[in-house]
Enzyme design. Structure first.
Site, PDB file in Angstrom:
ATOM      1  N   LYS A 119       3.898 -14.874  -0.095  1.00 43.43           N
ATOM      2  CA  LYS A 119       3.606 -13.560   0.481  1.00 43.43           C
ATOM      3  C   LYS A 119       4.539 -13.354   1.655  1.00 43.43           C
ATOM      4  O   LYS A 119       4.985 -14.309   2.289  1.00 43.43           O
ATOM      5  CB  LYS A 119       2.163 -13.495   0.986  1.00 43.43           C
ATOM      6  CG  LYS A 119       1.633 -12.087   1.104  1.00 43.43           C
ATOM      7  CD  LYS A 119       1.267 -11.558  -0.267  1.00 43.43           C
ATOM      8  CE  LYS A 119       0.461 -10.302  -0.219  1.00 43.43           C
ATOM      9  NZ  LYS A 119      -0.287 -10.145  -1.471  1.00 43.43           N
TER      10      LYS A 119
HETATM   11  N1  GLU Z   1       0.734  -7.612  -3.953  1.00 44.49           N
HETATM   12  C1  GLU Z   1       0.051  -7.785  -5.191  1.00 44.49           C
HETATM   13  C2  GLU Z   1      -1.037  -8.818  -5.065  1.00 44.49           C
HETATM   14  O1  GLU Z   1      -1.540  -9.082  -3.993  1.00 44.49           O
HETATM   15  C3  GLU Z   1       1.015  -8.049  -6.355  1.00 44.49           C
HETATM   16  C4  GLU Z   1       1.855  -9.273  -6.213  1.00 44.49           C
HETATM   17  C5  GLU Z   1       2.909  -9.409  -7.295  1.00 44.49           C
HETATM   18  O2  GLU Z   1       2.904  -8.656  -8.238  1.00 44.49           O
HETATM   19  O3  GLU Z   1       3.747 -10.304  -7.146  1.00 44.49           O
HETATM   20  O4  GLU Z   1      -1.498  -9.361  -6.027  1.00 44.49           O
END
Ligand code: GLU
Length: 433
Positions: A119
């Site tokens: 993240k």
């Molecule tokens: N931000 C989204 C999540 O928290 C998608 C992450 C992604 O597709 O890599 O799942």
């Protein structure tokens, strides 16, 4: 800060919530104990593999330089390249990125897509920035985290306050600096740039599928089910619209500016259309003559059957969990429920479908996008949606059956399944060197 509970002089129990990272670690510790996890693997999973903090200078429109702080945390690559979104928000910090990265590791394991977890984000307030400033911020931030990105290393995607346009700038920045087309370094891109049909709606669609399936498993009809949705961004607005199409009655919605309630049901499509037409408009600006204005707190505790928290973390806490009237909670956001609140909801028999399952639709279609990009062959939207549907159904089935067999709440069951899969991958690879 660790989570603790405090009893004030009136005998009221309050919670010193702590941050999401402490929530995630406490959850992992409980799972490790239940699974009798190898202490070494437990220690590995308590610490992200790699963390990068970057100072991001941006030339603002008025000519002055502002320096923002950005992060990219890779929690685990045991099951594959790291995967996870990029968030732009004033509250973004290293511990939040760690927590959200770990949740991505578990999420990818629960739905069995071959990724680890990551993240990132930048601490900034995009609502006070122009489009050009956000573009420059994105490009500089991307350049600074680029040493650890790559289609086989770490693949970002949208998250809170980022969108396909931001992903397009990221893909372009990496491609320009590499001197070759590397669009598969991010997912959630616009379709013209190798994005997947269906990706934009995938998280909300996944949430709606989960609500429908949970109702079916509990023997309750979808038609007429009263739903409240907190957060009207990419997840909440799509989930609300699709649930309404399935026959649910969306009786309350909210965003940062507050909420709207109508017990006969809100016209979600009209509200979404209005917000789409007026850039940066919020629900407070919507001329809702037939709806009552409510606070976010009222939305969470209103008289509904299903609550979908799809905004930010730690919204349902020890101080409001007992007042939640919904019997089913489907977590569209990451980490919307504190530990203490989770215990209260479990004791009250509320069915809580955890974030790592409920909102996994986004990363599932990110996976499908990455696969299409790598093979340079793109699918019809029906194919994407059918695969999403199948993966969500299979994952819910697995978590549901496992949790029933072990007599644990769905969150604990999902985390046990996920941690077990990640631990197996670590054990099978062995410890390098
Ligand atoms: N931000 C989204 C999540 O928290 C998608 C992450 C992604 O597709 O890599 O799942």
């Amino acid at each position: 800060m660790e989570q603790t509970v405090q009893v004030d002089d009136k005998g009221v129990t309050t919670e010193l919530t702590g941050d999401l990272w402490s929530t995630v670690l406490t959850q992992l510790d409980e799972v490790a104990e239940r699974l009798q996890l190898d202490p070494g693997i437990h220690a590995m999973l308590r610490q992200p593999e790699r963390e990068l903090t970057v100072a991001v200078p941006v030339m603002m429109d008025d000519g002055h330089i502002e320096v923002f702080t950005g992060y990219r945390v890779q929690h685990s690559s045991a099951r594959g390249p790291c995967k996870g979104g990029i968030r732009y928000h004033p509250e973004v910090n290293l511990n939040e990125a760690r927590a959200l990265a770990a949740l991505m590791t578990w999420k990818c394991a629960v739905v069995d897509v071959p990724f680890g977890g990551a993240k990132g984000g930048v601490s900034c307030n995009p609502r006070q920035m122009s489009e050009a400033e956000i573009c420059r911020l994105t490009r500089r931030y991307t350049a600074m985290i680029m040493p650890i990105l790559g289609p086989r290393r770490d693949i970002p995607a949208p998250d809170v306050n980022t969108n396909p346009q931001v992903m397009a700038w990221m893909a372009d920045t990496v491609s320009m600096l590499e001197g070759s087309s590397v669009i598969e370094v991010v997912t959630g891109k616009p379709v013209v740039l190798g994005g997947s049909l269906g990706r934009n709606e995938a998280t909300g669609r996944g949430v709606a599928i989960v609500v429908r399936e949970v109702l079916r498993r509990l023997g309750r009809p979808v038609e007429g089910t009263r739903v409240a949705v907190q957060g009207f961004g990419n997840v909440g607005s799509v989930a609300a619209r699709l649930l309404q199409e399935m026959g649910c009655r969306i009786v309350a919605i909210s965003d940062v500016s507050g909420g709207l309630r109508n017990s006969r049901g809100l016209d979600v499509a009209a509200i979404a259309h209005y917000l789409g037409m007026h850039r940066r408009a919020l629900l407070a600006d919507y001329p809702a003559d037939d709806a009552e204005r409510i606070s976010n707190e009222e939305l969470l505790t209103g008289d509904v059957d299903v609550l979908v928290p799809a905004a930010l973390e730690h919204q349902i806490r020890a101080d409001n969990a007992a007042a939640v009237q919904a019997r089913i909670i489907v977590e569209g956001a990451n980490g919307p429920t504190t530990r203490q609140a989770d215990d209260i909801l479990n004791e009250r028999g509320v069915v809580v479908v955890p974030d790592i399952l409920a909102n996994a639709g986004g990363v599932v279609v990110s996976y499908l996008e990455w696969v299409q990009d790598l093979q340079r062959f793109f699918w019809e939207e029906e194919t994407v949606n059918a695969r999403l549907e199948a993966i969500m159904q299979r994952s819910l089935h697995e978590v549901w059956e496992f949790s029933q067999a072990h007599q644990v709440p769905l969150r604990l069951g999902a985390h046990m399944l996920a941690v077990r899969k990640v631990a197996e991958a670590i054990q099978t690879r062995g410890i390098f060197p």
